[in-house]
Design an enzyme around this catalytic site. Structure first.
Site, PDB file in Angstrom:
ATOM      1  N   HIS A 185      -4.222   7.198 -18.525  1.00 34.52           N
ATOM      2  CA  HIS A 185      -3.275   6.433 -17.790  1.00 34.52           C
ATOM      3  C   HIS A 185      -1.787   6.838 -16.895  1.00 34.52           C
ATOM      4  CE1 HIS A 185      -0.310   2.854 -19.203  1.00 34.52           C
ATOM      5  NE2 HIS A 185      -1.199   2.499 -18.405  1.00 34.52           N
ATOM      6  N   ASN A 210      -4.831   2.006   3.715  1.00 31.27           N
ATOM      7  CA  ASN A 210      -4.836   2.738   2.569  1.00 31.27           C
ATOM      8  C   ASN A 210      -5.022   1.654   1.441  1.00 31.27           C
ATOM      9  OD1 ASN A 210      -5.485   5.082   4.102  1.00 31.27           O
ATOM     10  ND2 ASN A 210      -3.680   4.281   5.283  1.00 31.27           N
ATOM     11  N   ASP A 222      -7.898   5.765   4.394  1.00 38.86           N
ATOM     12  CA  ASP A 222      -8.726   5.329   5.805  1.00 38.86           C
ATOM     13  C   ASP A 222      -8.406   6.795   6.733  1.00 38.86           C
ATOM     14  OD1 ASP A 222      -6.855   5.802   7.374  1.00 38.86           O
ATOM     15  OD2 ASP A 222      -6.442   3.257   7.236  1.00 38.86           O
ATOM     16  N   TYR A 231       2.771   7.496   2.096  1.00 34.54           N
ATOM     17  CA  TYR A 231       2.912   9.006   2.157  1.00 34.54           C
ATOM     18  C   TYR A 231       3.703   9.794   0.790  1.00 34.54           C
ATOM     19  CZ  TYR A 231       1.329   8.774   6.661  1.00 34.54           C
ATOM     20  OH  TYR A 231       0.769   8.120   8.275  1.00 34.54           O
ATOM     21  N   ASP A 246      -4.404  -0.438 -13.936  1.00 30.73           N
ATOM     22  CA  ASP A 246      -3.275  -0.640 -15.311  1.00 30.73           C
ATOM     23  C   ASP A 246      -3.168  -2.715 -15.364  1.00 30.73           C
ATOM     24  OD1 ASP A 246      -0.678   0.010 -16.758  1.00 30.73           O
ATOM     25  OD2 ASP A 246      -0.517   1.397 -16.149  1.00 30.73           O
ATOM     26  N   MET A 275      -0.745   0.464   2.288  1.00 26.55           N
ATOM     27  CA  MET A 275       0.346   0.580   3.291  1.00 26.55           C
ATOM     28  C   MET A 275       0.825  -0.467   3.858  1.00 26.55           C
ATOM     29  SD  MET A 275       0.457   3.368   5.943  1.00 26.55           S
ATOM     30  CE  MET A 275       0.438   5.083   5.156  1.00 26.55           C
ATOM     31  N   TYR A 307      -4.206   0.445   8.764  1.00 22.39           N
ATOM     32  CA  TYR A 307      -3.657   0.341   7.320  1.00 22.39           C
ATOM     33  C   TYR A 307      -4.214  -0.004   5.595  1.00 22.39           C
ATOM     34  CZ  TYR A 307       0.430  -0.163  10.405  1.00 22.39           C
ATOM     35  OH  TYR A 307       1.575  -0.085  11.364  1.00 22.39           O
TER      36      TYR A 307
END
Length: 142
Positions: free
Chosen positions: A22, A133, A30, A113, A64, A74, A131
């Site tokens: 959890h 990710n 990407d 990052y 969650d 991102m 973009y």
């Protein structure tokens, strides 16, 4: 192979998903993301697009429910005119699989990052969209 496990989920990826607890996070990266240099654990899924992997993962992986945003994107760098139509695809998949209409937070590039370096694992994909990710925060199995 097993019944009920999407075929795109490799044994290595299945093991990682099962090991996670959890609030652990996993990055779907990407093709441009520096996955190998940032990952504590790296799973290669070259040639696979993120939406296909996201849909398969969310069949097994709860997000969650105790945080405001269980998915991080991102953020587009200010001044970059890149469009992100893949985000709408992600939203549709997450709404279908997890029932969440507004699951995203946008994280500044370098903060993303740093957060990725702390993630349980990074999945390196063949996704070509910019973009694309995202980070998923694991929820509780009920």
């Amino acid at each position: 192979m097993l019944n009920g496990i999407p075929k795109i989920i490799s044994p290595e990826l299945l093991k990682i998903l099962m090991e996670m607890g959890h609030s652990d996070e996993i990055v779907l990266a990407d093709g441009n993301f520096p996955a190998a240099s940032h990952a504590q654990r790296l799973i290669r899924c070259d040639g696979h697009p993120i939406p296909e992997l996201l849909d398969a993962i969310l069949q097994l992986f709860p997000l969650d429910q105790y945080v405001e945003y269980p998915v991080a994107l991102m953020q587009v760098v200010p001044g970059d005119n890149t469009k992100t139509p893949i985000w709408a695809e992600y939203k549709q998949i997450i709404e279908h699989r997890a029932g969440l209409a507004e699951p995203f937070e946008e994280v500044e590039r370098f903060s993303f990052y740093e957060r990725a370096k702390q993630a349980y694992a990074i999945i390196s994909t063949g996704e070509g969209a910019l973009y694309a990710n995202l980070i998923l925060k694991k929820g509780v199995i009920k």
